[in-house]
Scaffold this active site. Structure first.
Site, PDB file in Angstrom:
ATOM      1  CB  SER A 172      -0.955  -0.044   1.206  1.00 25.10           C
ATOM      2  OG  SER A 172      -1.921   0.964   1.121  1.00 25.10           O
ATOM      3  CG  ASP A 418      -6.598  -2.513  -3.681  1.00 23.27           C
ATOM      4  OD1 ASP A 418      -7.459  -1.971  -2.963  1.00 23.27           O
ATOM      5  OD2 ASP A 418      -5.394  -2.213  -3.661  1.00 23.27           O
ATOM      6  CG  HIS A 485      -5.190  -2.696  -0.110  1.00 18.48           C
ATOM      7  ND1 HIS A 485      -4.604  -1.944  -1.102  1.00 18.48           N
ATOM      8  CD2 HIS A 485      -4.604  -2.294   1.056  1.00 18.48           C
ATOM      9  CE1 HIS A 485      -3.714  -1.115  -0.565  1.00 18.48           C
ATOM     10  NE2 HIS A 485      -3.695  -1.316   0.737  1.00 18.48           N
TER      11      HIS A 485
END
EC number: 3.4.16.-
Length: 517
Positions: A172, A418, A485
């Site tokens: 991320s 995601d 994600h």
């Protein structure tokens, strides 16, 4: 007798060895009693006033001395890497009540040693000895903290790892942490100042590496996932056209957005285009419609993470009759993991705030005396954060240009559903990066498969090149089908297979991601 003396000596040696290892026992862990886990603090600045908490997990299936070391960071910015240990690819997950643990059979520790760092200072159990509410950080200061902590790991705390091959890995917003730290490490190695010169590569999962690409491609992703109609899409293409863009794929939608922190962009409703694209921006829309930002197709019928919940797990448990464990299963959720994603954060929050757990982890008295609670993410850090570097291209360029070893390998993987850091942005980013450095696409986009049953797991492609020093350079771009994600949580089996095959890949040779673990 001589043999009794020998036995006593052997037992004494074993006791000394065990005490020197300082393995910790996690309360509530009955599934893996022989887990080799250590924890402690690293100095994140030169004067030692900033203390970064860590977990060091030893490999299970490969001898510790032979297994590579993964140095892992979660993103946020401001989120703890312990969530990766307990919710993604660590060996243990937290049960619903927050008091016991159960085994994750797809843990990456089967194939690697893993160092989890709670970065930056102020996150989790990491703290500043001089400031009780340390929350003001930026991209550059975090890179320095991470760099100092990794040096301290190799030099002072765990010098036995100084000759290990190691990889930096992040997820991320770690798409910023990873390249920036890697650039510092490569520069230090080139000057022969870094304690471990066996830096082999970089792993980025669902990375936030270019703000413009991430934001603009989110519009494209949403448009092709039923978040607008064909007529409305045609209107968007007409009203949002930007100078020099010959196709909607190249529109700069950010011209019709606004931001206060240079990383989160909202539609600017004062413009016609802004009003049209607002429904396509998901969580960053002022009319957020409630879908799971991290996994487009995942649903939780109960939100266990609402900000005002006092103790949602306790309240839920109270409603479940004794011995009716099946009641824990979320019949309205779309996952097959007992809805773990729906309540994992709250279970972990409860577990890591237990007194016996913090005592087992050796949490500093100075941290405890501040009467704080461990949190998955430090929201004051996020709320005050202003992004400094919106594009990681310069840092990848520093890595590629200064790397002095025989080969440097990069894995960029993304879950394909995601919407926080979508796979299109990462694919476009790598394509542009490869073009800048003259890399060639040596493997065209195609499928890879999971397990001996050859179940399609996603797609991958490869770019290869070399720098002026003769170092071989490669970038593998991998998507994981059906994952959001948090790839190791959503698709644990394929994630383990992917990472293992990358770690064991040979420089200059194609990585076979389809090889079963």
């Amino acid at each position: 007798m001589w043999w009794t003396s020998l036995v006593f000596s052997v037992l004494l040696f074993d006791l000394i060895f065990i005490s020197n290892c300082d393995y910790i026992h996690l309360p509530g862990n009955s599934d893996i009693p022989d887990l080799k886990l250590q924890s402690g603090y690293l100095n994140a600045n030169e004067n030692g006033t900033q203390k970064m908490f860590y977990f060091l997990l030893e490999a299970r299936d490969i001898p510790v001395g032979e297994a590579s070391l993964i140095i892992w960071f979660n993103g946020g910015p401001g989120c703890s890497s312990l969530s990766a240990f307990f919710e993604e690819f660590g060996p243990l997950y937290v049960n619903f009540g927050g008091k016991s643990l159960f085994e994750n059979v797809h843990s990456w520790y089967h194939k690697a040693n893993i160092l989890f760092l709670e970065s930056p200072i102020g996150v989790g159990f990491s703290y500043d000895t001089e400031q009780s509410n340390f929350t003001k950080v930026n991209d550059d200061s975090i890179a320095e903290q991470n760099f100092n902590s990794v040096i301290d790991f190799f030099q002072r705390k765990h010098s036995s790892y100084v000759n290990h091959d190691f990889f930096i890995a992040a997820e991320s917003y770690g798409g910023v942490y990873g390249p920036m730290l890697s650039a510092l490490v490569v520069d230090s190695i080139s000057k022969r100042e870094f304690p471990n010169e066996n830096f082999k590569g970089l792993i980025i999962g669902n990375g936030f590496m270019n703000v413009k690409l991430s934001t603009n491609t989110m519009i494209l992703w949403s448009a092709y996932h039923d978040r607008t109609s064909p007529d409305e899409w045609d209107e968007i293409k007409e009203k949002c056209a930007t100078s020099g863009a010959h196709d909607v794929d190249y529109y700069d939608f950010m011209q019709f957005m606004k931001t206060t922190n240079k990383m989160d962009y909202l539609a600017d409703n004062s413009t016609e285009c802004g009003r049209l694209i607002e429904p396509l921006l998901g969580q960053f829309s002022e009319t957020f419609d409630g879908y799971d930002f991290f996994n487009y197709y995942h649903d939780c019928y109960t939100n266990f993470s609402i900000p005002n919940a006092t103790d949602p797990i306790k309240e839920t448990l109270a409603q479940i009759p004794r011995r009716r464990i099946s009641a824990l299963f979320n019949k309205h959720s779309t996952d097959g993991q007992a809805s773990y994603r729906c309540w994992a954060d709250d279970a972990l929050h409860k577990y890591l705030n237990l007194k016996e757990v913090q005592n087992a982890l050796g949490i500093d008295r100075a941290w405890k005396d501040r009467k704080k609670k461990w949190e998955v993410c430090n929201m004051p850090i996020y709320d005050q954060y202003v992004m400094t570097h919106q594009d990681m291209t310069p840092f990848f360029s520093k890595i590629f240009d200064k790397f002095t070893g025989p080969a440097f390998r990069v894995l960029i993987y993304s879950g394909d559903i995601d919407t926080a850091c979508n796979y299109l942005a990462d694919g476009y980013f790598v394509r542009d990066l490869a073009s800048i450095h003259g890399f060639k696409k040596t493997l065209k986009h195609g499928p890879w498969y999971h397990s001996e049953h050859k179940v399609i797991a996603g797609n991958f492609m490869r770019y290869e090149g070399a720098n002026h020093l003769g170092s071989k350079l490669s970038i593998d771009v991998v998507t994981v089908k059906g994952s959001g994600h948090f790839v190791p949580l959503d698709r644990p089996g394929p994630a383990l297979q992917m990472v293992h095959n990358f770690l064991t890949g040979k420089p200059g040779k194609m990585t076979n991601y389809t090889s079963p673990v």
